[in-house]
Write a protein that holds these residues in place. Structure first.
Motif, PDB file in Angstrom:
ATOM      1  N   ILE A  19       0.842  -1.184   0.000  1.00  0.00           N
ATOM      2  CA  ILE A  19       0.000   0.000   0.000  1.00  0.00           C
ATOM      3  C   ILE A  19       0.885   1.245   0.000  1.00  0.00           C
ATOM      4  N   HIS A  20       0.528   2.184  -0.846  1.00  0.00           N
ATOM      5  CA  HIS A  20       1.255   3.445  -0.948  1.00  0.00           C
ATOM      6  C   HIS A  20       0.355   4.552  -0.396  1.00  0.00           C
ATOM      7  N   CYS A  21       0.922   5.418   0.416  1.00  0.00           N
ATOM      8  CA  CYS A  21       0.169   6.520   1.018  1.00  0.00           C
ATOM      9  C   CYS A  21       0.814   7.835   0.597  1.00  0.00           C
ATOM     10  N   LYS A  22       0.005   8.726   0.110  1.00  0.00           N
ATOM     11  CA  LYS A  22       0.489  10.051  -0.280  1.00  0.00           C
ATOM     12  C   LYS A  22      -0.184  11.086   0.618  1.00  0.00           C
ATOM     13  N   LYS A  23       0.625  11.938   1.200  1.00  0.00           N
ATOM     14  CA  LYS A  23       0.130  12.957   2.126  1.00  0.00           C
ATOM     15  C   LYS A  23      -0.815  13.913   1.397  1.00  0.00           C
ATOM     16  N   GLU A  24      -1.967  14.140   2.017  1.00  0.00           N
ATOM     17  CA  GLU A  24      -2.937  15.075   1.466  1.00  0.00           C
ATOM     18  C   GLU A  24      -2.609  16.495   1.927  1.00  0.00           C
ATOM     19  N   LYS A  25      -2.998  17.473   1.160  1.00  0.00           N
ATOM     20  CA  LYS A  25      -2.751  18.868   1.526  1.00  0.00           C
ATOM     21  C   LYS A  25      -3.452  19.231   2.827  1.00  0.00           C
ATOM     22  N   SER A  26      -4.536  18.539   3.131  1.00  0.00           N
ATOM     23  CA  SER A  26      -5.298  18.824   4.354  1.00  0.00           C
ATOM     24  C   SER A  26      -4.680  18.188   5.608  1.00  0.00           C
ATOM     25  N   ASN A  27      -3.600  17.409   5.451  1.00  0.00           N
ATOM     26  CA  ASN A  27      -2.949  16.758   6.594  1.00  0.00           C
ATOM     27  C   ASN A  27      -2.432  17.841   7.545  1.00  0.00           C
ATOM     28  N   PRO A  28      -2.907  17.865   8.795  1.00  0.00           N
ATOM     29  CA  PRO A  28      -2.498  18.918   9.732  1.00  0.00           C
ATOM     30  C   PRO A  28      -1.073  18.740  10.283  1.00  0.00           C
ATOM     31  N   PRO A  56       5.700  12.499   6.907  1.00  0.00           N
ATOM     32  CA  PRO A  56       6.345  12.229   5.609  1.00  0.00           C
ATOM     33  C   PRO A  56       5.386  12.464   4.450  1.00  0.00           C
ATOM     34  N   GLU A  57       5.921  12.866   3.325  1.00  0.00           N
ATOM     35  CA  GLU A  57       5.099  13.084   2.125  1.00  0.00           C
ATOM     36  C   GLU A  57       4.517  11.770   1.614  1.00  0.00           C
ATOM     37  N   GLN A  58       5.291  10.691   1.764  1.00  0.00           N
ATOM     38  CA  GLN A  58       4.847   9.386   1.295  1.00  0.00           C
ATOM     39  C   GLN A  58       5.204   8.321   2.324  1.00  0.00           C
ATOM     40  N   ILE A  59       4.331   7.350   2.441  1.00  0.00           N
ATOM     41  CA  ILE A  59       4.566   6.202   3.312  1.00  0.00           C
ATOM     42  C   ILE A  59       4.221   4.961   2.501  1.00  0.00           C
ATOM     43  N   ASP A  60       5.034   3.959   2.648  1.00  0.00           N
ATOM     44  CA  ASP A  60       4.739   2.674   2.017  1.00  0.00           C
ATOM     45  C   ASP A  60       4.636   1.626   3.109  1.00  0.00           C
ATOM     46  N   PHE A  61       3.656   0.749   2.971  1.00  0.00           N
ATOM     47  CA  PHE A  61       3.593  -0.351   3.920  1.00  0.00           C
ATOM     48  C   PHE A  61       3.094  -1.612   3.257  1.00  0.00           C
ATOM     49  N   THR A  62       3.431  -2.708   3.887  1.00  0.00           N
ATOM     50  CA  THR A  62       3.077  -4.030   3.411  1.00  0.00           C
ATOM     51  C   THR A  62       2.299  -4.714   4.514  1.00  0.00           C
ATOM     52  N   VAL A  63       1.177  -5.334   4.153  1.00  0.00           N
ATOM     53  CA  VAL A  63       0.311  -6.004   5.116  1.00  0.00           C
ATOM     54  C   VAL A  63       0.246  -7.486   4.780  1.00  0.00           C
ATOM     55  N   SER A  64       0.399  -8.327   5.793  1.00  0.00           N
ATOM     56  CA  SER A  64       0.297  -9.777   5.620  1.00  0.00           C
ATOM     57  C   SER A  64      -1.149 -10.177   5.336  1.00  0.00           C
ATOM     58  N   LYS A  65      -1.347 -11.000   4.322  1.00  0.00           N
ATOM     59  CA  LYS A  65      -2.689 -11.500   4.024  1.00  0.00           C
ATOM     60  C   LYS A  65      -3.129 -12.539   5.054  1.00  0.00           C
ATOM     61  N   GLU A  66      -2.175 -13.149   5.719  1.00  0.00           N
ATOM     62  CA  GLU A  66      -2.489 -14.172   6.725  1.00  0.00           C
ATOM     63  C   GLU A  66      -2.914 -13.556   8.053  1.00  0.00           C
ATOM     64  N   THR A  67      -2.143 -12.564   8.535  1.00  0.00           N
ATOM     65  CA  THR A  67      -2.403 -11.993   9.864  1.00  0.00           C
ATOM     66  C   THR A  67      -3.095 -10.634   9.817  1.00  0.00           C
ATOM     67  N   PHE A  68      -3.109  -9.997   8.661  1.00  0.00           N
ATOM     68  CA  PHE A  68      -3.635  -8.634   8.501  1.00  0.00           C
ATOM     69  C   PHE A  68      -2.856  -7.625   9.344  1.00  0.00           C
ATOM     70  N   PHE A  85       6.390  -0.899   7.469  1.00  0.00           N
ATOM     71  CA  PHE A  85       5.726   0.394   7.413  1.00  0.00           C
ATOM     72  C   PHE A  85       6.833   1.430   7.457  1.00  0.00           C
ATOM     73  N   GLY A  86       6.986   2.242   6.423  1.00  0.00           N
ATOM     74  CA  GLY A  86       8.100   3.179   6.447  1.00  0.00           C
ATOM     75  C   GLY A  86       7.906   4.403   5.592  1.00  0.00           C
ATOM     76  N   GLY A  87       8.666   5.424   5.934  1.00  0.00           N
ATOM     77  CA  GLY A  87       8.640   6.670   5.193  1.00  0.00           C
ATOM     78  C   GLY A  87       9.905   7.462   5.462  1.00  0.00           C
ATOM     79  N   LYS A  88      10.050   8.554   4.740  1.00  0.00           N
ATOM     80  CA  LYS A  88      11.225   9.400   4.874  1.00  0.00           C
ATOM     81  C   LYS A  88      10.779  10.848   4.952  1.00  0.00           C
ATOM     82  N   LYS A  89      11.368  11.570   5.882  1.00  0.00           N
ATOM     83  CA  LYS A  89      11.100  13.006   6.010  1.00  0.00           C
ATOM     84  C   LYS A  89      12.450  13.689   6.101  1.00  0.00           C
TER      85      LYS A  89
END
Length: 178
Positions: free
Chosen positions: A108-117, A122-134, A139-143
């Motif tokens: 999953i890719h997350c892009k920061k919205e302009k409305s983020n207070p 970080p401007e972008q966050i990427d994370f991976t979720v296990s299909k087995e455990t959910f 989960f990581g990003g760079k600022k």
């Protein structure tokens, strides 16, 4: 994933947190939390320390110095949940999209919205979720120049794993600041 993360409130969790910064280098932390108790082990290129919290008292053991500092627990995060707040709240202020999947995970890719207070988020966050455990596998990003990642999350920790036991450090030099 949200339903699984809610279990951390009663069952506790453990997770690895890695911070990479220029000059300082990589700082690795292993965190375990259950209720008001938590244990954090931090390791950098120069030292290793372990800290326990129980809502009243804080114990800091410095492996290099062999010292155990006891002080009042003044942390604002009295239940350890603040450690994983960025994961629990990732939907707030970010637009999420599926970036791919494998037979065992969703990316999953997350892009920061302009409305983020949160101006420090970080401007972008990427994370991976296990299909087995959910649960999040990564989960990581760079600022700016700081890279942050959470990895290896598990739900469920024992009371013993988050409780300071003085018998484990019989030769420690005690510094009591209470």
């Amino acid at each position: 994933m949200s339903a699984q993360l809610e279990r951390t409130t009663t069952e506790g969790f453990e997770i690895d947190l890695n911070l990479k910064m220029p000059i300082v280098g990589l700082i690795r932390s292993h965190i375990m939390s259950l209720g008001k108790k938590s244990m954090m082990e931090i390791e950098s290129k120069d030292n290793k320390a372990r800290t326990w919290y129980d809502g009243t008292t804080k114990w800091d053991y410095d492996f290099k110095e062999g010292t155990l500092t006891i002080s009042e627990d003044t942390s604002a995060d009295q239940n350890g949940e603040g450690q994983i707040a960025p994961i629990k709240e990732v939907g707030n202020g970010y637009k999420l999209s599926i970036a791919g999947e494998t037979p065992t995970t969703w990316k999953i890719h997350c892009k920061k919205e302009k409305s983020n207070p949160d101006k420090d988020a970080p401007e972008q966050i990427d994370f991976t979720v296990s299909k087995e455990t959910f649960l999040p596998v990564y989960f990581g990003g760079k600022k700016s120049f700081v890279t942050l990642s959470f990895e290896n999350m598990k739900i469920g920790v024992s009371e013993e794993s988050v409780t300071f036991n003085p018998a484990d450090y019989p030769d420690a030099r005690i510094i009591d600041k209470r």
